[in-house]
Motif scaffolding. Structure first.
Motif, PDB file in Angstrom:
ATOM      1  N   VAL A 606      62.469   2.920 -13.279  1.00 12.12           N
ATOM      2  CA  VAL A 606      62.252   1.601 -13.866  1.00 12.12           C
ATOM      3  C   VAL A 606      60.951   1.608 -14.667  1.00 12.12           C
ATOM      4  O   VAL A 606      59.957   2.221 -14.258  1.00 12.12           O
ATOM      5  CB  VAL A 606      62.206   0.516 -12.773  1.00 12.12           C
ATOM      6  CG1 VAL A 606      61.845  -0.847 -13.371  1.00 12.12           C
ATOM      7  CG2 VAL A 606      63.536   0.443 -12.040  1.00 12.12           C
ATOM      8  N   HIS A 607      60.958   0.947 -15.815  1.00  8.33           N
ATOM      9  CA  HIS A 607      59.737   0.819 -16.606  1.00  8.33           C
ATOM     10  C   HIS A 607      59.618  -0.598 -17.152  1.00  8.33           C
ATOM     11  O   HIS A 607      60.620  -1.278 -17.390  1.00  8.33           O
ATOM     12  CB  HIS A 607      59.697   1.843 -17.747  1.00  8.33           C
ATOM     13  CG  HIS A 607      60.885   1.781 -18.646  1.00  8.33           C
ATOM     14  ND1 HIS A 607      61.983   2.607 -18.494  1.00  8.33           N
ATOM     15  CD2 HIS A 607      61.175   0.998 -19.721  1.00  8.33           C
ATOM     16  CE1 HIS A 607      62.874   2.342 -19.419  1.00  8.33           C
ATOM     17  NE2 HIS A 607      62.416   1.366 -20.190  1.00  8.33           N
ATOM     18  N   VAL A 608      58.390  -1.019 -17.344  1.00 12.38           N
ATOM     19  CA  VAL A 608      58.082  -2.367 -17.836  1.00 12.38           C
ATOM     20  C   VAL A 608      57.046  -2.246 -18.941  1.00 12.38           C
ATOM     21  O   VAL A 608      56.105  -1.451 -18.848  1.00 12.38           O
ATOM     22  CB  VAL A 608      57.533  -3.266 -16.709  1.00 12.38           C
ATOM     23  CG1 VAL A 608      57.187  -4.655 -17.244  1.00 12.38           C
ATOM     24  CG2 VAL A 608      58.527  -3.373 -15.559  1.00 12.38           C
ATOM     25  N   ARG A 609      57.215  -3.000 -20.005  1.00 14.03           N
ATOM     26  CA  ARG A 609      56.191  -3.065 -21.049  1.00 14.03           C
ATOM     27  C   ARG A 609      56.075  -4.491 -21.547  1.00 14.03           C
ATOM     28  O   ARG A 609      57.053  -5.249 -21.565  1.00 14.03           O
ATOM     29  CB  ARG A 609      56.510  -2.124 -22.206  1.00 14.03           C
ATOM     30  CG  ARG A 609      57.770  -2.431 -22.979  1.00 14.03           C
ATOM     31  CD  ARG A 609      57.961  -1.433 -24.124  1.00 14.03           C
ATOM     32  NE  ARG A 609      59.191  -1.641 -24.853  1.00 14.03           N
ATOM     33  CZ  ARG A 609      59.292  -2.452 -25.909  1.00 14.03           C
ATOM     34  NH1 ARG A 609      58.222  -3.114 -26.335  1.00 14.03           N
ATOM     35  NH2 ARG A 609      60.441  -2.602 -26.542  1.00 14.03           N
ATOM     36  N   THR A 610      54.884  -4.849 -21.940  1.00 11.07           N
ATOM     37  CA  THR A 610      54.655  -6.203 -22.429  1.00 11.07           C
ATOM     38  C   THR A 610      53.577  -6.183 -23.502  1.00 11.07           C
ATOM     39  O   THR A 610      52.735  -5.279 -23.543  1.00 11.07           O
ATOM     40  CB  THR A 610      54.224  -7.137 -21.277  1.00 11.07           C
ATOM     41  OG1 THR A 610      54.111  -8.481 -21.750  1.00 11.07           O
ATOM     42  CG2 THR A 610      52.881  -6.701 -20.702  1.00 11.07           C
ATOM     43  N   VAL A 635      56.160 -10.242 -26.105  1.00 10.35           N
ATOM     44  CA  VAL A 635      57.332  -9.406 -25.865  1.00 10.35           C
ATOM     45  C   VAL A 635      57.266  -8.888 -24.433  1.00 10.35           C
ATOM     46  O   VAL A 635      56.212  -8.413 -23.986  1.00 10.35           O
ATOM     47  CB  VAL A 635      57.395  -8.220 -26.845  1.00 10.35           C
ATOM     48  CG1 VAL A 635      58.565  -7.308 -26.508  1.00 10.35           C
ATOM     49  CG2 VAL A 635      57.500  -8.707 -28.284  1.00 10.35           C
ATOM     50  N   LEU A 636      58.378  -8.978 -23.715  1.00 10.83           N
ATOM     51  CA  LEU A 636      58.482  -8.435 -22.359  1.00 10.83           C
ATOM     52  C   LEU A 636      59.749  -7.606 -22.280  1.00 10.83           C
ATOM     53  O   LEU A 636      60.849  -8.103 -22.550  1.00 10.83           O
ATOM     54  CB  LEU A 636      58.521  -9.557 -21.316  1.00 10.83           C
ATOM     55  CG  LEU A 636      58.796  -9.115 -19.869  1.00 10.83           C
ATOM     56  CD1 LEU A 636      57.666  -8.217 -19.366  1.00 10.83           C
ATOM     57  CD2 LEU A 636      58.974 -10.322 -18.964  1.00 10.83           C
ATOM     58  N   GLY A 637      59.605  -6.341 -21.920  1.00  4.10           N
ATOM     59  CA  GLY A 637      60.754  -5.454 -21.809  1.00  4.10           C
ATOM     60  C   GLY A 637      60.835  -4.828 -20.425  1.00  4.10           C
ATOM     61  O   GLY A 637      59.825  -4.389 -19.874  1.00  4.10           O
ATOM     62  N   VAL A 638      62.018  -4.796 -19.871  1.00  5.58           N
ATOM     63  CA  VAL A 638      62.273  -4.162 -18.581  1.00  5.58           C
ATOM     64  C   VAL A 638      63.440  -3.212 -18.757  1.00  5.58           C
ATOM     65  O   VAL A 638      64.470  -3.585 -19.344  1.00  5.58           O
ATOM     66  CB  VAL A 638      62.599  -5.197 -17.487  1.00  5.58           C
ATOM     67  CG1 VAL A 638      62.871  -4.487 -16.151  1.00  5.58           C
ATOM     68  CG2 VAL A 638      61.463  -6.200 -17.332  1.00  5.58           C
TER      69      VAL A 638
END
Length: 733
Positions: A606-610, A635-638
């Motif tokens: 799992v990865h998260v970026r914002t 921006v929020l990406g999961v």
């Protein structure tokens, strides 16, 4: 436009340096081969250029963020709109004037370079032949560096909002370790404009010589709106139908030497032709009937450059590294109309509006490391110069040629709205990164001197202008741009920075010399007395972590003086009853804000970026909010990824435009969702397939940067695309 003798000189220099580099490297290669034979070994070619490694030139600052070629491919980025949506929420693209917007500044206030060569922003002032900085193919790029903030200490004029530093593919980007050749093939479909395109690049190396060839082609249509009303005239909300063809070619030769020198030749051409059926400007009973109003919008850029890189191989070299480029470049923007009038000034009507910038220049820098007692220095000395010519012309035909009427006061053509302008620019800079030994703290003072000169030239086309009243005066000025950057490596993965810097932007030729209109109608004029824009900028922040867990945070405040704008007024003489619009300097403008980004990759895949970008700009004298400054955007990406496939869900949200904004349309806030995925089949090494559904819930929303101007159609006509699909295939060899 550079004359024939300049071009012959450039070609002669090209041949001489290429031949000299080849001869020099051949002699060295022969000696090295002889020595190798004696020792029973083969001399290995040293890799001298690492385009995805350390940042160079203008981008060599902690205020810059890098996007690599792999990130461009993996995120299906083929335009500035894609870049701002997927990776850089503080970077926008204004389609109405064809410019990048960083921290609320756009047009000539953001510098764009490609391989160290500035791409000029063209603005013909009145006829919409503007833009041109997007005259390249994203598939030909190896990196994009986004430099934020007002800092002219290294890049010179035009860096009030920041800089977009583009670098095209090098042979080393395609040729893997231990190989002599490599290549990449790309295919993509984009539902935003229903475009289909492909590109291919191949590079090969023989001994100390490497060659790269890249080419691409794309065919598409209009960028979709989310309106659903077709037909003609002012009720239409669907985008006007359009067709475009885009192609590019890139060729490079690199001659390496074992002594650290690299000589190169680069040739590049980009061309995009677009035809538009202007249905929103047609009506069943109006002056322009269905099928009788077409537009064109074309861009072409060509360049030829001689390139030089040096990286010292021992401690006895005068410099530790060096870079230089000599170039010729031409950028052409065309905007045109082909129509037939049915009621007023009946008959055929055509226009072709041209803005062209042709330049010859050079840029470069050298680096040197040395110690003075306890202090360690990295001194950089560099500069650039350019000579060029800006040309604007409007040609056309209409019934005014045979049947003049009062309406023909508005139909001036076959003339130039400004004189041809010869320009000269010279800049030189010096900076010194000072640290105590290898300690964590460094202080970098820098200073740049810039001089420019504009010299208007009389032409027959300009003298046909109905407002012609002699040649306007030229303008020449110089400025100093200092900066002071402090960095502190608080930990292995924690870099703190703070910077104060000054920036400036000289007026463009159009802002100085535009002369558009005619007696009995209106007048839009430049102002030869305009002063250059200047700014003071403060920024503090931190770069944190690594590829697995990290981020960035920064806060900035910029104050601008002599901001160039327009002012409308009545004409007291009565010669121009519809008024006069003139370029002016505004006294005080400020923009401040905060930018935050972060990412985390977990061990389970799992990865998260914002990312978050906030900026607020206002005129300090009128308290108006600047419409060019986009509201808060995040921006929020999961996602989840394995070795062979992955998927992401991305939420993009923005706040509404302020009620105090200078924009007539206050774009409401929005939130959209994108769903993307990728697959790398184990059975097919080097193949990657990306696909995505964008704006999954078909949300109708508006980009604040693209809705600054007054609307002539219903609001939905200016909306962003609804639900679209995109798929791309990349094969590396």
């Amino acid at each position: 436009m550079l004359n024939r003798h300049h071009r012959l000189a450039l070609l002669a220099c090209t041949a001489f340096i290429t031949l000299a580099g080849t001869t020099f490297s051949h002699a060295q290669a022969t000696e090295a081969a002889t020595a190798a034979e004696k020792q029973g070994r083969v001399t290995a070619l040293k890799k001298l250029i690492a385009t995805n490694g350390e940042k160079e030139g203008v981008a060599d600052t902690p205020l810059a963020e890098r996007v690599t070629e792999q990130e461009l491919d993996n995120n299906q980025i083929s335009s500035f709109e894609d870049l701002g949506r997927s990776l850089e929420p503080g970077v926008n693209f204004n389609r109405t004037n064809g410019s990048v917007n960083i921290r609320g500044l756009e047009g000539p206030r953001v510098l764009t370079t490609i391989d160290g060569i500035p791409i000029p922003f063209l603005d013909d002032g009145a006829r919409d032949a503007d833009g041109g900085i997007d005259s390249f193919d994203f598939a030909a790029l190896s990196t994009i560096d986004i430099v934020r903030g007002a800092d002219s200490s290294r890049a010179g004029g035009g860096v009030l909002g920041g800089a977009v530093v583009l670098r095209t593919l090098e042979p080393e980007d395609l040729i893997g370790e231990g190989r002599t050749w490599g290549g990449i093939f790309k295919f993509a479909y984009d539902g935003d404009d229903e475009s289909v395109g492909g590109s291919a690049a191949v590079a090969a190396r023989y001994d100390n010589t490497a060659v790269l060839f890249q080419g691409g082609y794309k065919r598409g249509h209009e960028r979709q709106s989310n309106g659903d009303v077709g037909g003609y005239s002012t009720t239409r909300t669907e985008a006007d139908p359009a067709d475009y063809d885009q192609n590019n070619l890139l060729f490079k030769v690199r001659q390496y030497t074992d002594s650290g020198h690299t000589f190169g030749l680069t040739a590049e051409r980009f061309d995009r032709d677009k035809d538009i059926d202007f249905m929103s400007g047609q009506s069943l009973f109006g002056n322009y009937r269905p099928g009788n109003y077409d537009k064109l919008d074309n861009t072409r850029r060509e360049r030829l450059s001689l390139d030089y890189e040096f990286e010292a191989t021992d401690d006895n070299a005068w410099f530790d590294s060096a870079s230089a480029t000599i170039y010729w470049q031409r950028l052409l923007r065309e905007n045109g109309v082909d129509a037939f009038r049915s009621t007023s000034v009946i008959g055929g009507y055509s226009r072709l509006n041209e803005a062209e910038d042709e330049s010859f220049g050079a840029s470069g820098y050298v680096d040197k490391f040395f110690d003075t007692g306890l202090l360690q220095h990295q001194v950089t000395l560099g500069g650039d110069f350019a000579i060029g010519k800006l040309h604007q012309y409007s040609s056309g035909e209409d019934s005014c040629d045979t049947a003049p009427s009062p309406s023909c006061n508005f139909l001036h053509t076959n003339q130039s709205d400004s004189p041809d302008v010869d320009s000269k620019k010279v800049g030189i800079y010096l900076q010194d990164r000072i640290s105590i030994g290898d300690g964590p703290f460094a202080l970098t003072p820098g200073l740049r001197f810039d001089w420019y000169d504009y010299s208007p030239q009389n032409t027959a086309a300009y003298m046909r202008n109905p407002n012609y009243d002699g040649l306007p005066p030229g303008q020449s000025d110089q400025t100093l741009s200092p900066k002071l950057l402090a960095t502190y490596q608080a930990a292995e993965q924690v870099e703190l920075f703070a910077q104060w810097a000054m920036a400036f932007r000289p007026p463009t030729a159009e802002e100085l010399y535009l002369n558009y209109g005619a007696p009995g109608s209106y007048l839009q004029i430049g102002n030869p007395d305009l002063r250059p824009e200047t700014s003071h900028g403060f920024e503090v922040g931190a770069n944190l972590g690594d590829e697995e867990f990290g981020g960035r945070v920064s806060a900035f405040y910029n104050r601008y003086r002599n901001f160039i704008d327009e002012r409308w007024s009545f004409d007291p003489t009565g010669s121009y009853p519809l008024g006069i619009t003139e370029a002016i300097n505004r006294a005080n403008v400020s923009i401040h804000g905060v930018e935050v980004s972060g990412h985390k990759v977990f061990s389970n895949g799992v990865h998260v970026r914002t990312a978050l970008a906030y900026a607020y700009g206002r005129d300090l004298d009128t308290d108006e909010v600047l419409g060019s400054v986009a509201p808060l955007k995040g921006v929020l990406g999961v996602g989840y990824a394995t070795e062979s496939w992955g998927t992401d869900v991305i939420l993009t949200a923005a706040m509404a435009v302020s009620d105090k904004s200078t924009n007539s349309f206050k774009a409401p806030g929005y939130g959209i969702v994108d769903l993307t995925g990728w697959w790398e089949p184990v059975e097919l090494p080097g193949l990657r397939v990306n696909a995505g559904v964008y704006n999954v819930f078909d949300k109708t929303y508006w980009d604040a940067v693209n809705t600054q101007n007054t609307f002539t159609q219903p609001a939905d006509f200016y909306s962003e695309p609804g639900r679209t699909f995109k798929i791309s295939l990349t094969q590396r060899f």
